[in-house]
Design an enzyme around this catalytic site. Structure first.
Site, PDB file in Angstrom:
ATOM      1  CE  LYS A 204      14.574  54.407 -28.563  1.00 32.71           C
ATOM      2  NZ  LYS A 204      13.360  53.586 -28.684  1.00 32.71           N
TER       3      LYS A 204
HETATM    4  O1  G3P Z   1      10.579  52.980 -30.096  1.00 34.71           O
HETATM    5  C1  G3P Z   1       9.938  54.181 -30.293  1.00 34.71           C
HETATM    6  C2  G3P Z   1       8.806  54.171 -31.252  1.00 34.71           C
HETATM    7  O2  G3P Z   1       9.084  53.557 -32.437  1.00 34.71           O
HETATM    8  C3  G3P Z   1       7.432  54.261 -30.746  1.00 34.71           C
HETATM    9  O3  G3P Z   1       6.438  54.003 -31.707  1.00 34.71           O
HETATM   10  O4  G3P Z   1       4.128  53.531 -32.405  1.00 34.71           O
HETATM   11  O5  G3P Z   1       4.643  53.844 -29.954  1.00 34.71           O
HETATM   12  O6  G3P Z   1       4.672  55.778 -31.530  1.00 34.71           O
HETATM   13  P1  G3P Z   1       4.891  54.306 -31.365  1.00 34.71           P
END
Ligand code: G3P
Length: 220
Positions: free
Chosen positions: A83
């Protein structure tokens, strides 16, 4: 549509994998930090559980260091997808490592323009963060729709991975719009699975069955 689990928690991954519906795993530095474990160690354990792409994120900010990190992470397991954040240096690093055959998931995507640049540099996946867009009063799923439309106009191999999923409707919308993948926290998987009418229906079936069985046993 493929479903990935968005977590670095091995127990959650084990439980979700036993349901048979998990095609891969995504992590990010926050999720790994929450577990308090070394990234490589967690990644190897995940690879033993899930036979699919595992996203591991670089934490450097300059392209040369990102490239070194990407090579190191890619060497952990053949299923690792590196990533890389959608910043100028990230685009340079993507350009270099994609040519070496390293699969890259370009993360922190918030517009179709960013996704287009990542696809031009042969990213394996782009991760639009729908929940975080919704949080700032933008239309997260609208951005996914644009990305799918743009990619459909050309011959990009880049997959659209919907990330920052906050509720089941994000997953259904992602599927309706033709996104390739949605990555979801374990709690959302639970919510996708359950429906109160299923539980009520089963309770009634079993109550009727047990009542009749007791009556038959009594008359025997
Ligand atoms: O892995 C990245 C992502 O899914 C982050 O999610 O909920 O922290 O915005 P969030």
């Amino acid at each position: 549509m493929k479903l990935f689990l968005d977590t670095a928690n091995v127990e959650e991954i084990r439980e979700a994998a036993s349901l048979g519906v998990i095609d891969g795993v995504t992590t990010n530095p926050s999720l790994v930090a929450k577990e308090g474990r070394r990234l490589e160690e967690v990644a190897r354990e995940i690879a033993d559980i899930v036979d699919g792409p595992i996203s591991l994120e670089v934490v450097s900010l300059e392209a040369p260091e990102m490239i070194r990190e990407a090579r190191r992470l890619a060497a952990v397991h053949p299923n690792v997808v590196v990533k890389i954040p959608m910043i100028r240096e990230g685009l340079k690093a993507l350009h270099a490592v994609a040519q070496e055959g390293i699969a890259v998931n370009v993360t922190l995507i918030f517009s179709a323009a960013q996704a287009l640049l990542a696809a031009k540099n042969e990213a394996a996946m782009v991760s639009p963060f729908v929940g975080r867009l919704d949080d700032v009063s933008s239309n997260g799923m609208g951005v996914v729709k644009e990305i799918v439309e743009v990619f459909d106009n050309y011959i990009f191999d880049t997959e659209v991975l919907v990330a920052s999923v906050r509720h089941p409707l994000h997953v259904i919308e992602a599927a309706k719009q033709g996104a390739d993948i949605a990555t979801i926290p374990y709690a959302i998987l639970e919510k996708l699975l359950r429906h109160p009418l299923t539980e009520q229906g089963l309770e009634k079936f079993l109550a009727d069955w047990n009542k009749q069985s007791a009556a038959l046993a009594g008359s025997a």
